[in-house]
Structures are given as structure tokens and as C-alpha cells.
Design an enzyme around this catalytic site. Structure first.
Site, PDB file in Angstrom:
ATOM      1  N   ASP A  31       0.959  -1.202  -0.173  1.00 18.73           N
ATOM      2  CA  ASP A  31      -0.075   0.023   0.214  1.00 18.73           C
ATOM      3  C   ASP A  31       0.906   1.379   0.094  1.00 18.73           C
ATOM      4  O   ASP A  31       1.909   1.383   0.660  1.00 18.73           O
ATOM      5  CB  ASP A  31      -0.651   0.027   1.307  1.00 18.73           C
ATOM      6  CG  ASP A  31      -2.193   1.052   1.175  1.00 18.73           C
ATOM      7  OD1 ASP A  31      -1.796   2.270   1.017  1.00 18.73           O
ATOM      8  OD2 ASP A  31      -3.340   0.564   1.252  1.00 18.73           O
ATOM      9  N   ASN A  88     -13.173  -2.649   2.492  1.00 24.85           N
ATOM     10  CA  ASN A  88     -14.292  -1.503   2.290  1.00 24.85           C
ATOM     11  C   ASN A  88     -14.931  -1.777   1.030  1.00 24.85           C
ATOM     12  O   ASN A  88     -14.248  -1.766  -0.132  1.00 24.85           O
ATOM     13  CB  ASN A  88     -13.475  -0.631   2.270  1.00 24.85           C
ATOM     14  CG  ASN A  88     -12.652  -0.002   3.537  1.00 24.85           C
ATOM     15  OD1 ASN A  88     -13.147  -0.470   4.666  1.00 24.85           O
ATOM     16  ND2 ASN A  88     -11.519   0.574   3.692  1.00 24.85           N
ATOM     17  N   GLN A  95     -14.949   2.854   0.784  1.00 26.68           N
ATOM     18  CA  GLN A  95     -13.981   2.341  -0.563  1.00 26.68           C
ATOM     19  C   GLN A  95     -13.726   3.662  -1.280  1.00 26.68           C
ATOM     20  O   GLN A  95     -14.406   4.193  -1.761  1.00 26.68           O
ATOM     21  CB  GLN A  95     -14.728   1.361  -1.324  1.00 26.68           C
ATOM     22  CG  GLN A  95     -13.820   0.700  -2.162  1.00 26.68           C
ATOM     23  CD  GLN A  95     -14.494  -0.158  -3.316  1.00 26.68           C
ATOM     24  OE1 GLN A  95     -15.511   0.359  -3.921  1.00 26.68           O
ATOM     25  NE2 GLN A  95     -14.292  -1.507  -3.496  1.00 26.68           N
ATOM     26  N   HIS A 101     -10.196  -4.977  -3.145  1.00 22.37           N
ATOM     27  CA  HIS A 101      -8.843  -5.011  -2.363  1.00 22.37           C
ATOM     28  C   HIS A 101      -9.051  -5.350  -1.121  1.00 22.37           C
ATOM     29  O   HIS A 101      -9.642  -4.803  -0.340  1.00 22.37           O
ATOM     30  CB  HIS A 101      -7.902  -3.690  -2.768  1.00 22.37           C
ATOM     31  CG  HIS A 101      -8.543  -2.404  -2.356  1.00 22.37           C
ATOM     32  ND1 HIS A 101      -9.496  -2.065  -3.038  1.00 22.37           N
ATOM     33  CD2 HIS A 101      -8.556  -1.673  -1.231  1.00 22.37           C
ATOM     34  CE1 HIS A 101     -10.184  -0.656  -2.506  1.00 22.37           C
ATOM     35  NE2 HIS A 101      -9.308  -0.568  -1.420  1.00 22.37           N
ATOM     36  N   HIS A 103      -7.297  -5.751   2.518  1.00 22.87           N
ATOM     37  CA  HIS A 103      -6.044  -4.950   3.063  1.00 22.87           C
ATOM     38  C   HIS A 103      -5.528  -6.088   4.090  1.00 22.87           C
ATOM     39  O   HIS A 103      -6.381  -6.861   4.786  1.00 22.87           O
ATOM     40  CB  HIS A 103      -6.656  -3.842   3.995  1.00 22.87           C
ATOM     41  CG  HIS A 103      -6.985  -2.798   3.181  1.00 22.87           C
ATOM     42  ND1 HIS A 103      -6.422  -1.551   2.947  1.00 22.87           N
ATOM     43  CD2 HIS A 103      -8.321  -2.438   2.648  1.00 22.87           C
ATOM     44  CE1 HIS A 103      -7.179  -0.685   2.465  1.00 22.87           C
ATOM     45  NE2 HIS A 103      -8.155  -1.208   2.316  1.00 22.87           N
TER      46      HIS A 103
END
Ligand code: DGP
Length: 161
Positions: A31, A88, A95, A101, A103
Site C-alpha cells: 500500500d 471496504n 472504499q 482489494h 487489506h
């Protein structure tokens, strides 16, 4: 793929990325705005906004890959005693990038205040400054070294779109 999606742009090779793992269906990468050191995102290569749009096999694949990343984070030099796994799933769930995605967020055991701050600030749309690529590359190398040899997956080449 979507032309307005930054993760699709990463997949096309049009934006820089610090990769931890890649296969024909998915990518795991650092990230750029890590909530805690070692924060990794796991994405499908197919563009979908919600996990509800993925096949059950793809959902399973993403979570198996997330688990493998978590094992590698725990074995690496990161301060990692546990992880937050979270998605999210849609704009109304905060989001920010409209591409599924997962996390995988390492937690040190002594970082509650910092983690809380990062959750609250990003849910208020504040991400801070981007991490230094060199630092991300060093952490990614460490995680990569500790990735399991084989990722358990129910997907096969026959599942390719
Ligand atoms: P979310 O708020 O759940 O949609 O998370 C989006 C994540 O994507 C957030 O943690 C920051 C990260 N991010 C945004 N832009 C980039 C980028 O260009 N590269 C990388 N590696 N991550 C990004």
C-alpha cells in the site's frame, strides 16, 4: 479492466507498484499510504468493485493469498503479532479505489493509537503523504522472502476469463 481505475492502471504497467506476489489471477503489493508498516493489498486482476461480483473461487483465492501474505508478514522482520484483514466493499463503506482489494495490515501489539488514528483519518478521506518507494521495496523484499512456496488455490487455468 477499467480505464478510470488506478489498480487497473497498475496492472497494465502504467503506474509504479511494489509487488509482493503475482499469479495469473491476482496481485499482492505494498500500500502506497500504509496505515502501519508492511500494509499489503491483495487484488484480483479482473476489475470488479465488490467482492459480491467475484466468483466464489476468486473470493477464496484472494483470502488464501491474504493468509499467505499474513504468514509471511509474521515471519518477516516487521513488528507483526497479528493482522487486521479488511475490505471496504463499496463507496458507502469508505472504499476509495473502486477495485476489490483485501487489506492485510500488520499489527505490532503496541500500536492501537496509531492504528486508530489511521482508520479515523482515512475514513475522513485523509491519507497523508505517500511512503518512500525505497522503504516499500525493502519491506516487500522481506515479505517476499517469507512467502509460502505454494499458495493454496481452487483456481486453475480453466478459470481464466
Ligand atoms: P480503500 O480506502 O479501502 O479503498 O483503500 C485504498 C487503498 O489504496 C489505500 O490504503 C491507499 C491505497 N492506494 C491508493 N493509491 C495507491 C497507489 O497508487 N498505489 C498503491 N500501491 N496503493 C494505493
Amino acid at each position: 479492466m477499467s480505464s478510470e481505475c488506478i489498480f487497473c492502471e497498475i496492472l497494465r504497467g502504467n503506474l509504479p507498484v511494489t509487488t509482493v506476489y503475482e499469479d495469473e489471477f491476482s496481485l499482492a503489493f505494498m500500500d502506497l499510504y500504509p496505515m502501519r508498516p508492511g500494509h499489503v493489498l491483495v487484488i484480483p486482476k479482473e476489475h470488479h468493485v465488490s467482492i459480491l461480483q467475484l466468483s466464489p473461487k476468486m473470493r477464496s483465492h484472494l483470502f488464501e493469498l491474504g493468509a499467505a501474505v499474513a504468514l509471511a508478514q509474521a515471519e518477516s522482520g516487521l513488528k507483526c503479532k497479528a493482522q487486521n484483514f479488511f475490505i471496504n466493499d463499496g463507496p458507502d463503506a469508505n472504499q476509495h479505489v473502486p477495485h476489490v482489494h483485501l487489506h492485510v495490515l500488520p499489527r505490532s501489539g503496541a500500536d492501537l493509537h496509531k492504528a486508530l488514528f489511521s482508520f479515523v483519518s482515512r475514513y475522513n478521506n485523509f491519507f497523508g503523504v505517500a511512503a518512500k518507494r525505497r522503504r516499500l521495496a525493502l519491506i516487500a523484499k522481506d515479505i517476499k522472502t517469507h512467502m509460502p512456496r505454494q499458495i493454496t488455490s481452487v483456481l486453475t487455468s480453466a478459470d481464466r476469463a
